[in-house]
Scaffold this active site. Structure first.
Site, PDB file in Angstrom:
ATOM      1  N   GLY A 140       0.795  -1.180   0.020  1.00  0.00           N
ATOM      2  CA  GLY A 140      -0.093  -0.196  -0.032  1.00  0.00           C
ATOM      3  C   GLY A 140       0.820   1.220  -0.081  1.00  0.00           C
ATOM      4  N   THR A 146       5.446   4.042   2.233  1.00  0.00           N
ATOM      5  CA  THR A 146       5.049   2.807   1.663  1.00  0.00           C
ATOM      6  C   THR A 146       5.320   1.655   2.328  1.00  0.00           C
ATOM      7  OG1 THR A 146       5.909   3.904  -0.717  1.00  0.00           O
ATOM      8  CG2 THR A 146       5.587   1.566  -0.481  1.00  0.00           C
ATOM      9  N   ASP A 257      -8.831   9.603  14.367  1.00  0.00           N
ATOM     10  CA  ASP A 257      -8.964   9.195  12.968  1.00  0.00           C
ATOM     11  C   ASP A 257      -9.784   7.940  12.723  1.00  0.00           C
ATOM     12  OD1 ASP A 257      -9.062   9.832   9.936  1.00  0.00           O
ATOM     13  OD2 ASP A 257      -6.896   8.836   9.753  1.00  0.00           O
ATOM     14  N   SER A 451      11.555  20.974  -7.810  1.00  0.00           N
ATOM     15  CA  SER A 451      11.904  19.670  -7.599  1.00  0.00           C
ATOM     16  C   SER A 451      10.879  18.748  -8.419  1.00  0.00           C
ATOM     17  CB  SER A 451      11.330  19.326  -6.277  1.00  0.00           C
ATOM     18  OG  SER A 451      10.152  19.567  -5.910  1.00  0.00           O
ATOM     19  N   SER A 487       0.878  10.191  -3.122  1.00  0.00           N
ATOM     20  CA  SER A 487       2.372  10.188  -2.768  1.00  0.00           C
ATOM     21  C   SER A 487       2.583  11.568  -1.810  1.00  0.00           C
ATOM     22  CB  SER A 487       2.914  10.859  -4.078  1.00  0.00           C
ATOM     23  OG  SER A 487       2.886  12.133  -4.489  1.00  0.00           O
TER      24      SER A 487
END
Length: 599
Positions: A140, A146, A257, A451, A487
């Site tokens: 995942g 990651t 959460d 970047s 990301s």
């Protein structure tokens, strides 16, 4: 590290109608000039970027999949920089939402050593992860790291490893969040319904959390898969969920959460334990302590959190929302966009009249009402919930099946329509240079470090430059809407997709080119296998392909033809009945364009 109070899966395509005409009018007045590539205002002092010339019918569809004038920053790793998304990961983290909003006092204090020195995060030297474990396939991906399958070399036993890139830990708060997540996992270790941590490791590149592997799937997926679901089973699940909340609170921890994606089954067996995962937003608290930072996920966030004055009672509200969904298949407070959801959470009325509520027991409705009281002082505590007759073992919950519509609604609610967002990305990457000239300059203006990735801080500064006065939670929601691959940053292609004008998306040649991208064999249909391949290319693993197709497949032939594809692109948010009318204007790209004061 977890999710912020931002875009839910089914509202990502409709966002921020509230920041619209006023912002654009202010831009027309020329109050804030938009800097160009070199930092100076463009357009002769009018504050606008040069508008892209109108596309010609024979314009080549050159692929634009690289950022403009990309300058590679020296990095110590090529590892993916996103944290585990609970809905895709077997060990679990958050659902693909952005980093949590918390007030920062400018200027932001940078942690210059975090990405360079071993031990700079954990403050101790650890064993080498690779000496003890071998990393396997990716499980995942989320905002900060990651998650991989990992195997213990000595025993061959499988675990999950969440790797958090240290270069993503920009501030002291970010570093402290990681430390606290680890501390809380160790603090709660041993509870049968809390994911167990095996160890924490740090090298020059990342912090690695090795934890129990939960391979049994998500809460809602298991319910839908079984097909038979009773109110008594819902009460049993509620007992587990609230039991975890009670244990956390008794040990001085607030989860902050709680949502279905953060509950996974340990394995595929019938008696598998349900485990709570992802303590990235959790925090230690003292009785009576008041918190002000807005964190959580929109459907589940308590009203007092939105008011920036809350305590542990907020967890009970979130658990109450989950129980409501367990009973009827949809959340109690929802709308087409995040702003609307927050308004409903603050002021909306609980619906116990629509199906299937008339057939649900009064005990269940009584419990939900008392958990979703807006005044936290009048809300049940976790301990009081567990004493409620409907929740208790052998209690009042009847053992009769719930309406079959509950399962189908639950399935729709838990499945994201990622296909539309992928299609927008494909269209963005196939526009000509002329069509995106202005957007390219805007990307360069916001991406101040060159970047090729826009961070939250860069987006916040960029929005301020163009005069968009948004809350941090709103900016995080924009990040969530645009960040297709979860990301935690917005790359060039994602930015273009999020800022495209609707007339470009509606063009036939662009729609057809996007359809052809998914239709790998040119058969005129998008099949499940082709969709799986596309998801892999976009870095999206473990998605519900059948549900993605079913949402679009109007003739129920198990595949998507071109007409169905176009209809999908022209529809508003999927998953719940529309509360507001609208077509492409409800796309998530609108919110981004309005925030940046574009036409």
């Amino acid at each position: 590290m977890g999710n912020t109070c931002v875009g839910p899966s089914i509202s990502k395509n409709g966002f921020f109608q509230s920041v619209s005409t006023v912002l654009w009018k202010a831009r027309q007045d020329g109050d804030d000039a938009l800097p160009g590539a070199n930092g100076a205002p463009d357009g002769g002092g009018q504050g606008r970027l040069p508008a892209p010339p109108p596309p010609t019918s024979d314009a080549p569809l050159a692929v634009q999949n690289k950022p403009p004038e990309h300058v590679k920053i020296v990095s110590t790793t090529d590892t993916a920089s996103a944290e585990q998304d609970a809905s895709k990961s077997s060990a679990g983290s958050d659902s693909g939402e952005a980093a949590r909003p918390r007030p920062r006092v400018p200027p932001v204090k940078r942690v210059s050593s975090a990405g360079l020195l071993v031990g700079s995060v954990l403050k101790r030297k650890t064993e080498s992860l690779k000496d003890k474990y071998s990393l396997g396939r990716k499980l995942g991906q989320g905002q900060f790291g990651t998650t991989y399958l990992c195997v213990e070399r000595a025993t061959g036993k499988e675990f999950a490893c969440k790797s958090i890139l240290k270069r993503k830990l920009v501030t002291d708060d970010d570093v402290e969040d990681v430390r606290r997540e680890i501390q809380i996992m160790y603090h709660l270790a041993g509870h049968p319904n809390v994911i167990s941590i095996r160890g924490a490791y740090e090298d020059a590149v990342a912090v690695h959390l090795v934890m129990e592997l939960c391979a049994g799937g998500e809460l809602f997926d298991r319910i839908v898969q079984k097909g038979h679901y009773t109110e008594r089973k819902a009460a049993e699940l509620a007992r587990v969920i609230v039991g975890v909340v009670e244990v956390c609170h008794s040990m001085g921890v607030m989860h902050r959460d709680l949502k279905p994606e953060n509950f996974l089954f340990a394995d595929q067996t019938e008696e598998a334990a349900l485990k709570t995962i992802d303590f990235g937003l959790s925090i230690f608290f003292r009785p009576g302590q008041v918190f002000t930072d807005v964190v959580g996920s929109p459907y589940y966030v308590a009203p007092e959190v939105l008011k920036k004055k809350y305590g542990q009672e907020a967890d009970v509200w979130s658990a109450g929302v989950i129980i409501y969904i367990l009973l009827c298949g949809v959340p109690p407070f929802w709308a087409e966009n995040e702003q609307g959801i927050f308004e409903e959470v603050l002021h909306g009325r609980l619906d116990f009249q629509s199906e299937p509520w008339p057939s649900i027991s009064e005990g269940a409705k009584d419990l939900v009402r008392r958990m979703l009281v807006r005044d936290p002082k009048k809300r049940l505590t976790a301990h009081e919930v567990l004493r409620h007759p409907w929740v208790q073992v052998g209690g009042l919950a009847p053992d009769k099946p719930l309406d079959s519509a509950v399962l189908s609604r639950m399935k729709q609610f838990s499945a994201m329509n990622k296909l539309k967002k992928m299609a927008l990305r494909v269209i963005a990457e196939n526009l000509s240079e002329d069509e995106i000239a202005g957007l390219k300059e805007m990307f360069k203006m916001i991406d101040t470090d060159n970047s090729g990735q826009i961070t939250f801080e860069e987006l916040k500064v960029g929005l301020k430059k163009v005069g968009a006065n948004l809350q941090e939670s709103e900016i995080y929601a924009l990040m969530q809407a645009a960040d297709v691959d979860n990301s935690g940053t917005i790359d060039y292609g994602e930015f273009i997709a999020a800022t495209l004008h609707m007339n470009k998306i509606e063009r036939e040649d662009h729609l057809f080119a996007a359809f052809q991208y998914f239709d790998k064999d040119g058969s005129g249909y998008i099949t499940a296998d082709e969709l799986q391949l596309a998801c892999e290319e976009f870095g999206l693993g473990d998605v519900q392909l059948e549900e993605m197709i079913r949402e679009v497949d109007e003739d129920n032939d198990g595949r998507i033809d071109y007409n169905e594809f176009v209809a999908m692109m022209q529809k508003p948010t999927m998953g719940l009945p529309a509360k507001k009318s609208g077509g492409l204007q409800n796309s998530f790209s609108i919110g981004f364009r309005e925030a940046l004061r574009m036409s």
